[in-house]
Design a protein around this motif. Sequence first.
Motif, short mmCIF file in Angstrom:
data_model
loop_
_atom_site.label_atom_id
_atom_site.label_comp_id
_atom_site.label_asym_id
_atom_site.label_seq_id
_atom_site.Cartn_x
_atom_site.Cartn_y
_atom_site.Cartn_z
N SER A 198 0.83 -1.39 0.48
CA SER A 198 -0.03 0.06 0.28
C SER A 198 0.43 1.51 0.23
O SER A 198 0.80 2.59 -0.91
N GLU A 201 2.73 1.17 -4.09
CA GLU A 201 1.91 1.10 -5.33
C GLU A 201 1.57 1.99 -6.17
O GLU A 201 1.25 1.76 -7.35
N HIS A 202 1.70 3.38 -5.67
CA HIS A 202 1.36 4.62 -6.53
C HIS A 202 3.23 4.54 -6.62
O HIS A 202 3.07 6.29 -7.57
N PRO A 237 -2.42 -3.59 -0.57
CA PRO A 237 -2.07 -2.66 -1.40
C PRO A 237 -3.95 -2.63 -2.24
O PRO A 237 -4.42 -3.64 -2.01
N LYS A 238 -4.33 -1.42 -2.63
CA LYS A 238 -5.37 -1.47 -3.35
C LYS A 238 -5.65 -1.88 -4.29
O LYS A 238 -6.40 -3.35 -4.95
N ASN A 239 -4.79 -2.17 -5.07
CA ASN A 239 -4.74 -2.69 -6.71
C ASN A 239 -4.77 -4.42 -6.52
O ASN A 239 -3.90 -4.92 -6.46
N SER A 240 -5.39 -4.90 -6.55
CA SER A 240 -6.32 -6.93 -6.53
C SER A 240 -4.83 -7.02 -7.56
O SER A 240 -4.56 -7.89 -7.16
N LYS A 241 -4.80 -6.71 -8.83
CA LYS A 241 -3.57 -6.62 -9.28
C LYS A 241 -2.78 -7.35 -8.72
O LYS A 241 -2.18 -7.84 -8.92
N TYR A 242 -1.99 -6.46 -8.03
CA TYR A 242 -0.66 -6.78 -7.16
C TYR A 242 -1.02 -7.64 -5.51
O TYR A 242 -0.49 -7.12 -4.43
N SER A 243 -2.27 -8.18 -5.74
CA SER A 243 -2.02 -8.66 -4.37
C SER A 243 -3.06 -10.29 -4.51
O SER A 243 -3.95 -10.38 -6.08
N GLN A 246 -7.88 -11.27 -0.90
CA GLN A 246 -8.53 -10.80 -0.45
C GLN A 246 -9.01 -9.88 1.13
O GLN A 246 -9.02 -10.85 1.39
#
Length: 328
Positions: A198, A201-202, A237-243, A246
């Motif tokens: 988190s 990720e930016h 991270p908020k982006n589920s692509k990188y997690s 859930q």
Amino acid sequence: MHELWLLLKTLSPARIANLLLSVLSIFFSRLFQKIIVWNQPWAATIEPSAICQLSCPECPVGMKQLSRNEKLMQPATFDKILGNLCPKTFYLNLYFQGEPLLDADIFRKIELARAKKMFVLLSTNAQAIDSNSASQIVDSGLSKVVVSLDGINQETYEKYRVGGSFEKTISAIKLLNSVKKKLGSKTPIIEVQMLVFSFNEHQLQELKQIATKAGADKVVYKAAQFYNAENAAKWLPKNSKYSRYQRIESNSIELSHKAPRICKRLWQTLVVETDGRVVPCCYDKLSEFSVGNVSETKADIIWKGEKMTLFRKSLLKREAPSMCENCN
């Protein structure tokens, strides 16, 4: 394309046939719900070091959880493993837990594996890379080096790489690139890997620009693995692509997918720790399910032995151990 070409150059008719047998073994094991292993491992993971300079909070080494009889793999142990590996094994991960460049014998190990025409990959935090070791890495013939870089400055980087230096990592990439150019070498391929949290990720695009400018051939973003629920709650991270997880509650997570009935790793890769112990796969970081020791038994016997077979059966029966719950 360069990496694919390097891999293709390691292949022989026997190695291609073994790779095909691996695919068929997995297919028919799934089809008949019976353990079928016609192949030898086409890949191996050998751990040169079980120690590290850093204290990463989600790493068993950083958390001081590892149990190894030998913290560094003895040269004689490695030579025996390499000698016992099937000639059809062509892909070698020369790392597992720990920092491989802390092994004083590492460059000889790389050279021996390359002499067997293996594709050799090493992953490092790059803190031990200076001008001398950069030259040794390139001279050794290493196929690919993965450098961990999890932020665009010291403040972000050290949130996970505790005790590490952002500047040292960037300098290491530059040194490796410089030596490659000086020697006219296309290897090792320099891949920078970023664990996505988190707090960083930016920074994905900016990190890619920094790493590429320093000399990286490739930048890869990876989903982090968590053992600590508190860290997961604040770092996911908020982006589920990188997690790989859930959220199910504010401080609780679960894998975002179900574990497969067959784990391909168990039909593909032999994993050996510093003390010669063999574990079923790279997720058995704490050596809970040792299936043998290459100092006592040949690798091909362990590969098709009773303990390895029983572990494969446990996945077929949906009785996978808890370590599989963290697998992506």
